[in-house]
Design an enzyme around this catalytic site. Structure first.
Site, PDB file in Angstrom:
ATOM      1  CE  LYS A 111      21.164 -52.198  25.358  1.00 20.97           C
ATOM      2  NZ  LYS A 111      21.310 -51.648  26.616  1.00 20.97           N
TER       3      LYS A 111
HETATM    4  N1  GLU Z   1      21.856 -52.383  30.127  1.00 21.06           N
HETATM    5  C1  GLU Z   1      23.096 -51.531  30.963  1.00 21.06           C
HETATM    6  C2  GLU Z   1      22.447 -50.205  29.705  1.00 21.06           C
HETATM    7  O1  GLU Z   1      21.773 -50.362  28.795  1.00 21.06           O
HETATM    8  C3  GLU Z   1      23.559 -51.426  31.625  1.00 21.06           C
HETATM    9  C4  GLU Z   1      25.311 -51.686  30.639  1.00 21.06           C
HETATM   10  C5  GLU Z   1      26.188 -52.590  30.948  1.00 21.06           C
HETATM   11  O2  GLU Z   1      26.448 -52.927  31.933  1.00 21.06           O
HETATM   12  O3  GLU Z   1      27.547 -53.017  30.269  1.00 21.06           O
HETATM   13  O4  GLU Z   1      23.204 -48.849  30.107  1.00 21.06           O
END
Ligand code: GLU
Length: 421
Positions: A111
């Site tokens: 993240k």
């Molecule tokens: N931000 C989204 C989540 O928290 C998608 C993450 C992604 O597609 O890599 O799942």
């Protein structure tokens, strides 16, 4: 609220560790292996200097955390928000590891985030900030290393700038470095609706368990961004009544059901759900306590807590957001018999279609939306069934069961790979 200062109940990384340890107990996991799996593999903090429109310079702080890459490249979004902090990014990265394992996509967890107020930035400033951040984390990202995606306050335009910046550096168009891109630029059909569609698929499975009919069911949704907005549309299509919704500006309520299509038009015109004709204002803090059958928290962390969990009326909670329920609240909801579909299962539709996007980019062959949606729903249904069966087997709730499934998968891969020393 997040971060260490807010106390353990509100510190998302502490919450993650608590849930992990709980699952590890059921699995009788070796404590040392547990430590390996809990600890983020890599954390990068970068300065992001930006030339502002008024000619001044500002330095933003950016992070990218790779929690675990045992199964595959780190995967997870990038968040632009003034509340971003390192413990939040760590937790969000760890939840991605768990989420990818629950739906069985071959990614680890990562993240990123930049501490900023994106609403106070112009398009040009946003673009320059995104490009500089991309360049700053270049060394640790790539289609086989770490693949970012949208998250709170980032969108397909931000992903396009990200892809372009990376591609300019490596001297070739590299679409698979990021997902959630616009269609035509390596994006996948169905990606923008994917998290909301996954929420609906999870809700349908949960309703079957609870023997609840979606037609006529009352649904409250916290958050009306990409996740909440799509969830509202898709759940309403099943004949459910969306009785309350909220966004950052406030909440609205109509026990007879809101007209979701008209609400989207209102939001497009006014940038908020507030003031929608055919609704009454509602105290935003009270949204989770509103009279309803189904509650979909689809905004941010720590909104269902030890303080308000006892007032929740819903029989089913489907966590569209990451970390909306604290560990202390879990126990209260269990006692009340609420079926909680945890974030690492319920909102995994987004990363599932991100996985499909990455696969399509690497093949250079794109699927139609029908195929994307069909494979998404199949994956969500399979994950729900596995988590539900695990909950029955261990006589525990869906959250603990989801962690059991995920921790078991990552632990078994880690054991098979062995420790490089
Ligand atoms: N931000 C989204 C989540 O928290 C998608 C993450 C992604 O597609 O890599 O799942």
């Amino acid at each position: 609220m997040s971060g260490a200062a807010a106390g353990a109940e509100h510190n998302p990384f502490e919450q993650f560790k608590k849930r992990f340890d709980n699952a590890a107990k059921y699995l009788k996991l070796d404590a040392g292996l547990g430590d390996i799996l809990k600890t983020p593999t890599r954390e990068l903090t970068v300065a992001v200097p930006v030339l502002m429109d008024d000619g001044t310079y500002r330095v933003f702080t950016g992070y990218r955390v790779q929690h675990n890459t045992a199964i595959g490249p780190a995967k997870g979004g990038i968040r632009y928000d003034s509340k971003v902090d390192i413990d939040e990014v760590r937790a969000l990265a760890a939840w991605m590891t768990m989420k990818c394992a629950v739906v069985n996509v071959p990614f680890g967890g990562g993240k990123g985030g930049i501490i900023c107020d994106p609403k106070a930035l112009s398009q040009g400033e946003l673009e320059r900030m995104t490009r500089r951040y991309t360049a700053a984390i270049m060394d640790i990202i790539g289609p086989d290393k770490d693949v970012p995606a949208p998250d709170v306050n980032t969108n397909e335009q931000v992903m396009a700038w990200f892809m372009d910046t990376y591609s300019m550096h490596v001297r070739q168009a590299t679409t698979a470095v990021v997902t959630g891109k616009p269609i035509g630029l390596g994006g996948s059909a169905g990606r923008s609706a994917a998290t909301g569609r996954g929420v609906l698929a999870t809700l349908e499975c949960a309703a079957a368990v609870k023997k609840m009919k979606l037609k006529g069911a009352k649904v409250a949704i916290q958050g009306f961004g990409n996740v909440g907005g799509w969830a509202a549309t898709l759940i309403a299509e099943q004949g459910a009544k969306i009785v309350a919704v909220s966004d950052i500006q406030g909440a609205i309520h109509n026990p007879q059901g809101l007209d979701v299509a008209k609400l989207h038009a209102h939001v497009k015109a006014t940038k908020s759900v507030v003031g929608f004709k055919g609704s009454k204002p509602l105290d935003a803090d009270k949204l989770v306590e509103v009279e309803c059958d189904v509650l979909v928290p689809a905004a941010t962390e720590n909104v269902i807590t030890a303080k308000n969990a006892k007032n929740v009326k819903a029989k089913i909670i489907v966590e569209g957001a990451n970390g909306p329920t604290t560990a202390d609240a879990d126990a209260i909801l269990d006692d009340k018999g609420v079926l909680v579909c945890p974030d690492i299962l319920a909102n995994a539709g987004g990363v599932t279609v991100s996985y499909f996007e990455w696969v399509q980019d690497r093949m250079g062959y794109f699927w139609d939306e029908e195929r994307v949606n069909k494979e998404l729903v199949q994956k969500m249904q399979k994950a729900f069934a596995e988590v539900h069966a695990t909950a029955e087997q261990y006589k525990t709730n869906m959250r603990t069961a989801a962690y059991i499934v995920a921790v078991d998968r990552v632990a078994s891969v880690t054991k098979k790979r062995g420790l490089y020393a």
